[in-house]
Design an enzyme around this catalytic site. Sequence first.
Site, PDB file in Angstrom:
ATOM      1  N   ASP A   1       0.851  -1.189   0.000  1.00  0.00           N
ATOM      2  CA  ASP A   1       0.000   0.000   0.000  1.00  0.00           C
ATOM      3  C   ASP A   1       0.887   1.240   0.000  1.00  0.00           C
ATOM      4  O   ASP A   1       1.982   1.244   0.559  1.00  0.00           O
ATOM      5  CB  ASP A   1      -0.979   0.007   1.179  1.00  0.00           C
ATOM      6  CG  ASP A   1      -0.370  -0.513   2.479  1.00  0.00           C
ATOM      7  OD1 ASP A   1       0.858  -0.708   2.533  1.00  0.00           O
ATOM      8  OD2 ASP A   1      -1.131  -0.738   3.437  1.00  0.00           O
TER       9      ASP A   1
ATOM     10  N   GLU B   1      -5.800   3.375   3.535  1.00  0.00           N
ATOM     11  CA  GLU B   1      -6.335   4.062   4.709  1.00  0.00           C
ATOM     12  C   GLU B   1      -7.758   4.564   4.478  1.00  0.00           C
ATOM     13  O   GLU B   1      -8.421   4.995   5.412  1.00  0.00           O
ATOM     14  CB  GLU B   1      -5.428   5.246   5.083  1.00  0.00           C
ATOM     15  CG  GLU B   1      -4.009   4.856   5.481  1.00  0.00           C
ATOM     16  CD  GLU B   1      -3.938   4.111   6.802  1.00  0.00           C
ATOM     17  OE1 GLU B   1      -4.973   3.999   7.483  1.00  0.00           O
ATOM     18  OE2 GLU B   1      -2.846   3.639   7.151  1.00  0.00           O
TER      19      GLU B   1
END
Length: 376
Positions: A69, A128
């Site tokens: 990520d 997120e």
Amino acid sequence: MVVSKFVQIRRDLHKIPEIGFKEWKTQRYILDYIGTLSNEHVEVKVWRTGVIVKVKGKNPEKVIGYRADIDGLPITEETGYEFASVHEGMMHACGHDLHTTIGLGLLTAAVTERIDDDLVFLFQPAEEGPGGALPMLESEELKEWKPNIILGLHIAPEYPVGTIATKEGLLFANTSELYVDLKGKGGHAAYPHTANDMIVAASHLVTQLQSVISRNVNPLDSAVITIGKITGGTVQNIIAEKSRLEGTIRTLSVESMSRVKSRIEAIVAGIEASFQCEAIIDYGAMYHQVYNHEALTREFMQFVSEQTDMKVITCTEAMTGEDFGYMLQEIPGFMFWLGVNSEYGLHHAKLKPDEEAIEKAIVFLDQYVKWKGTRK
């Protein structure tokens, strides 16, 4: 002080944190680095603000995937780093700069010494929020290169450098955002009987939500509701017409998530009736639990323990949320914690991972991938 190539990459990335689906500088950095590899066996696709890279194997029978990520958080950095964020109010406070750097290191090793199987690297945006794993998984760009096995990691401030921690089965919880908007009737503070006070309504709601877990979830299971933010009102002498609660729900089972949401909805309906107001519930982004494939995880833990310099710890499940869980729903694989020995934890403005963990991770993951992707 001279720093290594990949430590410098981490520092470069640390300076440019960006929130979900706005990682344009990060994407450009990744693409520019891949361009320096200039290898005929490398193919690159762009997906939104993410990057998907394939390294063709010499004699492929399967596709091994690594997911990193790439997004940051809306946190003002307090590390004191010389290479601190140059984006005001933004920080890599969850270690995604390390995740991405390790991915680029593993990619470099894969290009330098190809294995039999294909390798696919997923540099995924928006972990997120609002969640990039599921739409990336469903994208046309990935369908052609969909891995047969996938792995991912997350830094762990509490573990020392040179250790990893994971377990078979459930590793991370199901998570859901929670937003509740209340709307009543405002008024003058001197005439409360003519208004419906949404500050009081919100306060009652927060208190009542505390009973959801203690009286609706099996004590042998685990769940948590956290209300992290309440807003409402304008000035001290006006009764608030509106209020808003923002929080998260975390459960270790899908069934508990459904039960908890049902109870929240019933309680909110009661608040509507009691305070004669309107309420809207929005669950925002929801992340599926991270459930590690038992056999692959067991094999990985054994390999790392016996064939590398890393120490392996069998951990317990955590209430952390990770959208990598969506990938593990469709693709066998696993996630593990990587020890980085930081005094401050994830999502903290002073998080300072030990950079020594970067090259250790690249080395042992390269060993694992070569072992897993090469026919004997």
